[in-house]
Design an enzyme around this catalytic site. Structure first.
Site, PDB file in Angstrom:
ATOM      1  N   GLY A 115     -18.226   7.570  -2.392  1.00  0.00           N
ATOM      2  CA  GLY A 115     -17.110   7.665  -3.334  1.00  0.00           C
ATOM      3  C   GLY A 115     -17.257   6.556  -4.354  1.00  0.00           C
ATOM      4  N   ASN A 116     -16.139   6.052  -4.849  1.00  0.00           N
ATOM      5  CA  ASN A 116     -16.188   5.021  -5.882  1.00  0.00           C
ATOM      6  C   ASN A 116     -16.972   3.784  -5.432  1.00  0.00           C
ATOM      7  OD1 ASN A 116     -15.319   3.896  -8.463  1.00  0.00           O
ATOM      8  ND2 ASN A 116     -14.178   2.497  -7.177  1.00  0.00           N
ATOM      9  N   ALA A 117     -16.645   3.274  -4.233  1.00  0.00           N
ATOM     10  CA  ALA A 117     -17.308   2.049  -3.773  1.00  0.00           C
ATOM     11  C   ALA A 117     -18.783   2.298  -3.453  1.00  0.00           C
ATOM     12  CB  ALA A 117     -16.579   1.487  -2.557  1.00  0.00           C
ATOM     13  N   GLY A 118     -19.070   3.320  -2.664  1.00  0.00           N
ATOM     14  CA  GLY A 118     -20.431   3.557  -2.187  1.00  0.00           C
ATOM     15  C   GLY A 118     -21.417   3.918  -3.286  1.00  0.00           C
TER      16      GLY A 118
ATOM     17  N   LYS B  67       0.852  -1.197   0.000  1.00  0.00           N
ATOM     18  CA  LYS B  67       0.000   0.000   0.000  1.00  0.00           C
ATOM     19  C   LYS B  67       0.875   1.229   0.000  1.00  0.00           C
ATOM     20  CE  LYS B  67      -4.471   0.925   0.353  1.00  0.00           C
ATOM     21  NZ  LYS B  67      -5.590   0.030   0.048  1.00  0.00           N
TER      22      LYS B  67
ATOM     23  N   GLY C 281     -20.922   6.541   2.788  1.00  0.00           N
ATOM     24  CA  GLY C 281     -19.801   6.816   1.884  1.00  0.00           C
ATOM     25  C   GLY C 281     -20.313   6.779   0.462  1.00  0.00           C
TER      26      GLY C 281
END
Ligand code: GLU
Length: 432
Positions: free
Chosen positions: A235-238, A102, A233
């Protein structure tokens, strides 16, 4: 609160449950390599500003290190160590031949111009270039890093590789040179489509979580239309999670982003929330015309009644402080580390089931793996093929987790870590 300590607590709990050898545990508790870099970036006003970043390579017993790069003001070494460790376990739990890594840069991207962001991305990647590579360590997007940023990084790495080849005296028309330059595209995943990106990568984290939810629904004969979902959330995931689950027929009743949330007992139109966030910057700015709509804080949102709570914001959202007030019987973690070990115990005591991050959000890295394979083979798949292959990986990973959960009478999280530990132990022993 140390995020890395949380990670160690999760590993130790699983190691104890499965009776893992102390020597193997000691290996899994430590990242293999930690790099801290400081680099200047020329700002638009002509001044130079110094930035600090990290790349942590946790373990590569099962394959090249793999994991995203986060750009955020709160990034620190402890966080990157935790996130890299989770990547090792995530890839092993999914059964893909990759290790864990990471990266992160301490920066608020909202304060940078496009040009500053590009120079920062390229400068950071040049600093970590000696330790990454398509067969060594393959970064990807994470919080506040985008396909465009991945594209700049891949391009910078290609230039760096060409410079190295000149320094090494490798003839430009040799096969070795051509191969190293063409493989350079596989140094990062999550690139834009048409620039080496894979179909399905944008939605992959949410799509993987949705396949797990679909499997649970089959096992328990859950009817999506009668099932309410809250997504923390956006963002991309949510945002993809809200969209995909709505398309599957689930009733989305709450959404939130960093500015706050929106709750509508009668349901929220996910598509409308996505376009309004894109236009106005936050879901709290969306018009609330639906039935039973009100604005809520992120804290309130987590504690509302619903059937499935999807955590897609960030770490440490459910803690010892609020765990007791959580009402959702099923939590799906699309973010990394949203539930602390103390909160886990409280949720378990209440009979709340948590599908853990290293399993629920592994769709992202799985499609990253597909992107990497496609880059190295120079052969590209359709979105349908990608999603089919993703399902073929994530559903068996969930079933294996469920079996281990039964066998050891432990939580899904403990089982997911055991699932990973068993594979990691085998790979580590073969190398000792
Ligand atoms: N950042 C994502 C994660 O935490 C994706 C990593 C990757 O695709 O390598 O899983």
């Amino acid at each position: 609160m140390s995020l890395f300590k949380n990670t160690l607590a999760q590993i130790n709990n699983a190691a104890e449950t499965v009776g893992l050898d102390k020597d193997i545990l000691a290996i899994l508790e430590k990242p293999q390599r930690i790099l801290e870099v400081s680099f200047p970036v020329k700002m638009d006003d002509g001044t130079l500003q110094m930035f600090k970043g990290f790349r942590v390579q946790h373990n590569n017993a099962r394959g090249p290190h793999k994991g995203g790069i986060r750009f955020a003001p709160e990034v620190d070494m402890d966080e990157v160590m935790a996130l890299s460790t989770w990547m090792t376990f995530k890839c092993a739990c999914a059964g893909i031949p990759l290790g864990g890594g990471k990266g992160g840069v301490i920066v608020n991207t909202k304060e940078l111009s496009e040009g500053e962001l590009e120079r920062l991305s390229r400068a950071y990647f040049r600093e970590i270039a000696p330790i990454v590579g398509p067969h060594k360590d393959v970064p990807a997007p994470d919080m506040y890093t985008t396909p465009q940023i991945m594209n700049w990084m891949a391009d910078e790495y290609k230039k760096w590789t060409e410079e190295q080849l000149v320094k090494e005296g490798v003839p430009a028309d040799s096969d070795v040179c051509k191969k190293r330059v063409s493989d350079a595209l596989g140094v990062v995943t999550g690139k834009p489509l048409g620039q080496g990106g894979s179909e399905g990568r944008g939605a992959a984290t949410a799509q993987g979580g949705a396949f797990v939810i679909e499997q649970i629904a089959i096992e328990r004969t859950i009817n999506p239309a009668d099932t309410t979902v809250i997504v923390q959330g956006f963002g991309n995931a949510g945002s993809f999670a809200a969209k995909i689950l709505a398309e599957m027929g689930y009733k989305i009743i709450g959404v939130s982003d960093s500015k706050g949330g929106l709750y509508c007992s009668g349901g929220i139109n996910a598509e409308a929330a996505i376009s309004c966030k894109a236009e106005k910057g936050s879901v709290v700015e969306c018009e609330m015309t639906g039935e039973g709509c009100r604005r809520v804080t992120n804290e309130e949102l987590l504690e509302l009644e619903c059937d499935i709570l999807v955590l897609s914001a960030k770490e440490n959202q459910i803690t010892a402080e609020n765990a007791d007030r959580i009402k959702a019987p099923l939590i799906v973690e699309l973010a990394n580390g949203p539930t602390t070990p103390e909160a886990d115990k409280i949720l378990e005591g209440k009979g709340i089931e948590v599908i853990p991050d290293i399993l629920a959000n592994s769709g992202g890295v799985t499609v990253s793996y597909f992107e990497w394979v496609q880059n190295l083979a120079d052969n590209y798949w359709t979105e349908e093929e990608v999603n089919k292959k993703l399902k073929e990986i994530i559903v068996p990973a969930y079933l294996r987790d469920s079996e281990i959960k039964e066998k050891y009478s432990c939580s899904h999280r403990c089982a997911a870590f055991i699932s990973a530990i068993l594979r990691l132990e085998e790979a580590i022993r073969k190398r000792l």
